[in-house]
Enzyme design. Structure first.
Site, short mmCIF file in Angstrom:
data_model
loop_
_atom_site.label_atom_id
_atom_site.label_comp_id
_atom_site.label_asym_id
_atom_site.label_seq_id
_atom_site.Cartn_x
_atom_site.Cartn_y
_atom_site.Cartn_z
N THR A 59 0.90 -1.09 0.01
CA THR A 59 -0.03 -0.05 0.00
C THR A 59 1.00 1.48 0.07
OG1 THR A 59 -1.86 -1.03 1.40
CG2 THR A 59 -1.92 1.31 1.21
N CYS A 60 1.86 0.99 0.77
CA CYS A 60 2.81 2.49 1.07
C CYS A 60 3.31 2.83 -0.45
CB CYS A 60 3.74 2.05 1.98
SG CYS A 60 3.23 1.75 3.59
#
Length: 170
Positions: A59-60
């Site tokens: 996600t990051c």
């Protein structure tokens, strides 16, 4: 200490980072980490501090930080002097991640050593059961001349800490 809207940003915060230089732009190049005195870094400025649980995590890397890099000019046009990306990863990993995302020359990728800042402000995330130790929660903070004008913390996703939420609060 706690970070909340309307409060003064905590003083005495120290992060570590590897300053970007064009001669060390290769993702495998290792610069020398230095300490960042956040009091000096944010003095008189509007700064966006974006925190992630881990560099190179799905996600990051795919959803959270790239939009900040893509919209850096829009952020600056709204008065942002600097964007700082924070994680508990060491400064070498943060430096390599910034280079891999083609953003090390646009924003600072910094390390919260041992999640000290996160722990002191209730922004830590214990991922020990997943083998990742204590990390930093996913959040974004707008600091304007030392005052917190926005904080958005996301237990999942990037709705409150993503670039669109930050731009809407500038």
């Amino acid at each position: 200490m706690t970070v909340s809207e309307g409060s003064t940003f905590p003083q005495g915060v120290k992060f570590n980072y590897v300053p970007y230089t064009p001669e060390d732009s290769d993702v495998l190049a290792c610069g020398v980490p230095i300490s960042m005195d956040l009091d000096k870094e944010i003095a008189g400025k509007k700064v966006v501090l974006v925190a992630v649980p881990g560099a190179f995590t799905p996600t990051c890397t795919a959803n959270h930080i790239p939009p900040f890099l893509e919209k850096i000019n829009e952020l600056k046009s709204k008065g942002v002097d600097e964007v700082i990306v924070l994680s508990a990863n060491d400064p070498f990993v943060m430096s390599a991640w910034g280079k891999a995302l083609h953003g090390a020359d646009k924003v600072k990728f910094v390390s919260d050593p041992n999640s000290q800042f996160a722990k002191a402000n209730g922004l830590d995330l214990d991922l020990t059961d997943k083998g990742m130790g204590v990390r930093v929660k996913r959040f974004a903070v707008i600091v304007d001349k030392g005052k917190v004008t926005y904080i958005g913390v996301d237990p999942q996703g990037v709705e409150k800490s993503g670039v669109d939420a930050v731009v809407a609060k500038l």
